[in-house]
Design an enzyme around this catalytic site. Structure first.
Site, PDB file in Angstrom:
ATOM      1  N   ASP A 582       0.766  -1.239   0.000  1.00  0.00           N
ATOM      2  CA  ASP A 582       0.000   0.000   0.000  1.00  0.00           C
ATOM      3  C   ASP A 582       0.807   1.305   0.000  1.00  0.00           C
ATOM      4  O   ASP A 582       1.076   1.882  -1.035  1.00  0.00           O
ATOM      5  CB  ASP A 582      -0.979  -0.004   1.182  1.00  0.00           C
ATOM      6  N   GLU A 816      -3.010  -8.160  12.767  1.00  0.00           N
ATOM      7  CA  GLU A 816      -2.621  -7.830  11.387  1.00  0.00           C
ATOM      8  C   GLU A 816      -1.151  -7.410  11.310  1.00  0.00           C
ATOM      9  O   GLU A 816      -0.436  -7.790  10.382  1.00  0.00           O
ATOM     10  CB  GLU A 816      -3.511  -6.687  10.889  1.00  0.00           C
TER      11      GLU A 816
END
Length: 846
Positions: A582, A816
């Site tokens: 990202d 995560e």
């Protein structure tokens, strides 16, 4: 007559006058002079040529116009035209008759507990909150923890859900029989925590939703207790769901409970929670034999909202959504039994002591297979660590979902987004709460773990993904199939664009399947891999070629991710979502001049695996082998990506490091009210103009030639990488490798005023797994850096395992990402997608 004729003659005579001199009229038998005839013919010929050219140009223009229209229409359709080769999966491969064992499953990972479309909700009664309905997995529910503790992927699962002061244990067992996937039973056991001041009263809501594909009939006893539901659908045939009364234990008498039910028509699975909430009423009274009478909240009646004028009213008479609510004080146990109408020789009901015996047998088999597969006990891990490993693995396997629907896609030839052809996807999901859908680059990591347990799961998952390929070789990188999945996704991420790739990590899983096959070709679990690869290969060739043509870079044998953020003014560094990393810093000003080192390495890896598959199948492999040799050439890699200034591998592009986010200046004329003008935003300020250069950001991207074993063991560049990797002022932490160097200007910098740093410092387990795997590879390969790699392997592996385990014990979740300063879990949770690769590090299986 004569007058008219004379007038005509005189008119013709006047037309013949040239240069003021009259030309004598010719008689019929006279011949015109030769030069006149030639001149006339010449004029006629030029006129004809001109007319013919004009007509030709018109015809050509029309042909070109219609051809262009046809081509544009044809190109516009390509994005939604599936690949022409036969699908890898047979059309009925997921049906009950073909795949009996896998037909039923906990395939709705986004709900706390559901068997395909039959699920459960619960709600605390008499609490501080008015309505605290739990159904869809939500981080905002602030549960102390939830997840599968055991799950074999086929026949049974055990899950723990820890709420504030009680724990729900949900267990299911399946039994094969008949033509529709057999029977299954759930058992839910509720126990209060020892710290709870009094025994909580909760409502469990079991529901059956046919999702417009069948009918359900409720069977009520004692006016309010739903005793059973019978139904029919084409897929399930006739079936019966029996809802047993709650008991204090398997052999004890029924507990006092209040019962309610709701029977209605549902417009879709994504609306179920809303329907239940809108039907709730506080008028009911809970009155146990000993204790005060109190009003409680329960399902009552549901009135659908006024339908939209553009959408026809739902005229279905038969219910397809039935809710059974039981309100009871802890502790208790309750069972729900599904029986298939085509199971005729059923030996007994799968309830009570029979259910307990089956559960214990399945648990023992699971424990045995887990140790045989991963060997954690034999490696000296404690029982607590082994339990953690089972939970991490089981929640990934139990979190596999079966989704159906259509993606929303667009190409440059489409003015508006289009619906992709309808399809199904069997896939693991990154996070049951936050990402309950398929992600292409995550799935390759998921299947690295699951392929060790059951290669058939991996073959099916890969086949589902590859069957979603269009004729160009493109697979939408994020699979948002159906209204229920779409309801969890922000609008800006719904449309998938066909120039956008994602790391082809499925090749990692294919490499594992090939390794299993070649090392033990006679093993029953591996034998189907060869025919599977044969069916896969035509699509795999197109997929590889799509990457190799659409993601090419500006120089020969270079590569560039497409799909970077366009509005560069709003981002400190425009994101590259397609790379999977990202907001990792790339060139500050996106351009066609970029070269991305991670994509180069993915292509080197993929071409080598394509060559291996082609050789296995006896197909031409020379081109793949040649591509592989070229891309893994360390001299080429140095030439394209080695930055002498950074002393590391780097992206190349139009870049400036002198960028920052600054408050936008908004001019407000004197005397004008401030609130009538736009709110000042943070926008990017570029203090030094960009130029073509190496990006010089040290982090995960710099490591890819090492992570994917592209570097030769004797490469001098390996020494630089190992040094940077172990440097605590750069990448090393006691918890794993941080995503970008602590010394980098972009370290922990926000990308916009709303976007916190994501891949700019935090520790990610998938890349750390690749790093541990690479250290294991170089530590076991002869070369000048072997000893150093082996020592770092032991240290890094230990750090990661200890931290992920410690955070699981402290917080109840696998996360995560992990904070590079404290090791604390952060981001979405539970995240038993690629963070579950911790199990492979524990098992030392790479």
């Amino acid at each position: 007559m004569q007058g008219g004729l004379q007038k005509g003659r005189m008119g013709r005579q006047r037309k013949r006058v040239v240069t003021g001199e009259a030309v004598p009229l010719l008689r019929k038998d006279d011949k015109a002079p030769a030069f006149h005839r030639k001149e006339k013919k010449k004029k006629v010929d030029i006129g004809k040529v001109f007319i013919n050219i004009s007509i030709g140009l018109c015809i050509f223009s029309l042909i070109w116009f219609f051809y262009a229209l046809h081509m544009r229409s044809s190109l516009a359709k390509r994005v939604v035209t599936l690949h022409p080769s036969p699908p890898v999966l047979d059309a009925n491969s997921s049906s009950a008759k073909v795949s009996t064992e896998r037909f039923w499953g906990s395939y709705r990972p986004q709900v706390y507990f559901g068997m395909k479309t039959r699920s459960m909700m619960w709600m605390r009664q008499f609490g501080d909150m008015d309505v605290n309905l739990r159904h869809i997995c939500e981080q905002g529910d602030r549960l102390q923890g939830y997840g599968w503790m055991m799950h074999d992927g086929i026949t049974f699962g055990v899950q723990e859900i820890r709420d504030t002061d009680f724990t729900l244990t949900t267990e299911f067992v399946k039994r094969m029989g008949g033509d529709h996937g057999g029977d299954w039973t759930w058992r839910v056991t509720a126990k209060q925590h020892s710290s709870a001041p009094q025994a909580p009263v909760i409502s469990l809501m079991f529901y059956a939703a046919a999702d417009s594909q069948g009918s359900l009939e409720a069977h009520v006893e004692d006016r309010t207790r739903l005793a059973s539901i019978t139904g029919f659908s084409e897929e399930l045939g006739n079936f019966k769901i029996t809802l047993r009364k709650p008991v204090t234990g398997e052999l004890f008498s029924a507990k006092y409970a209040s019962y309610n039910y709701l029977q209605t028509v549902s417009p879709g699975l994504e609306k179920l929670t809303d329907i239940v909430k809108q039907s709730l009423n506080r008028k009911f009274i809970y009155s146990p034999p000993s204790g005060e009478k109190r009003h409680y909240i329960a399902v009552d009646t549901y009135k659908p909202p006024h339908h939209n004028q553009q959408k026809p009213a739902d005229t279905r008479k038969e219910s397809d959504f039935v809710v059974y609510q039981v309100t009871v004080q802890m502790p208790f146990q309750i069972e729900v039994l599904f029986e298939s109408g085509s199971f005729h020789n059923r030996p007994n009901q799968l309830v009570g002591s029979i259910m307990t015996q089956e559960l214990e047998r399945r648990k023992a088999e699971f424990d045995s297979k887990f140790e045989k597969t991963f060997g954690l006990e034999s490696k000296g891990f404690s029982q607590a660590h082994v339990k953690f490993g089972k939970a991490a693995f089981s929640n990934m396997l139990g979190g596999m979902g079966y989704f159906h629907g259509q993606s929303v896609v667009q190409s440059v030839y489409n003015e508006y987004p289009l619906l992709y052809p309808e399809g199904a996807l069997f896939t693991a999901v990154p996070s049951r709460s936050f990402f309950p859908r398929g992600f292409l680059w995550d799935e390759g990591f998921h299947q690295l773990l699951l392929s060790k347990w059951d290669p058939q799961v991996t073959r099916e998952a890969i086949a589902h993904w590859i069957d979603l390929m269009n004729m160009e070789g493109w697979i939408p990188r994020e699979q948002i199939l159906g209204d229920e999945a779409r309801s969890k996704v922000p609008a800006e991420f719904v449309v998938q664009r066909n120039e956008n790739a994602n790391p082809p990590t499925l090749f990692l899983a294919l490499e594992e399947l090939i390794e299993q096959l070649t090392s033990n070709p006679e093993k029953p679990a591996s034998r189907p891999t060869l025919p599977f690869l044969r069916r896969l290969f035509p699509r795999l060739k197109t997929w590889f070629e799509w990457y190799n043509t659409t993601q090419t870079g500006p120089l020969p044998n270079s590569y560039r991710w497409r799909g970077r953020d366009k509005d560069t003014n709003l981002f400190l560094n425009p994101k590259t979502l397609t790379s999977g990393l990202d907001d990792y810093p790339r060139a500050s000003h996106p351009s066609a001049d970029e070269r991305h080192v991670d994509l180069h390495c993915w292509m080197a890896l993929s071409s080598g695996i394509m060559a291996s598959i082609a050789r296995l199948l006896g197909e031409p492999h020379q081109d793949y082998e040649l591509t592989h040799q070229v891309l893994r050439d360390n001299n080429l890699l140095d030439e394209l990506h080695w930055s002498e200034q950074l002393g590391a591998f780097s992206d190349f592009g139009n870049h400036s490091q002198a960028v920052s986010l600054q408050q936008e200046k908004v001019y407000v004329p004197p005397g004008q009210p401030r609130h009538q003008f736009p709110v000042a935003r943070l926008v990017r300020s570029v203090r030094r103009a960009p130029k073509l250069q190496y990006v010089n950001a040290l982090g995960y991207v710099s490591l890819f030639p090492f992570l994917l074993h592209i570097l030769t063991p004797d490469s001098p560049k390996l020494e630089y990488i190992l040094r940077d990797l172990r440097n605590s002022s750069k990448l090393w932490t006691p918890y794993g490798l941080r995503s970008i160097s602590k010394a980098d200007p972009m370290y922990m910098k926000r990308n916009t005023e709303h976007d916190a740093p994501y891949w700019r410092g935090p520790i990610w387990i998938n890349i750390n797994y690749l790093a541990v795997r690479a250290l294991h590879h170089y530590g076991n390969t002869e070369g000048p850096h072997q000893e150093k790699a082996a020592a770092l392997y032991e240290e890094l592996r230990t750090n990661i395992i200890n931290n992920v385990y410690r955070q699981y014990v402290d917080t109840g979740y696998i996360w995560e990402q992990y904070n590079d300063g404290t090791g604390r879990g952060q981001g979405s949770h539970p995240f038993t997608g690629w963070s579950g690769l911790t199990v492979l590090m524990m098992a030392e299986q790479y």
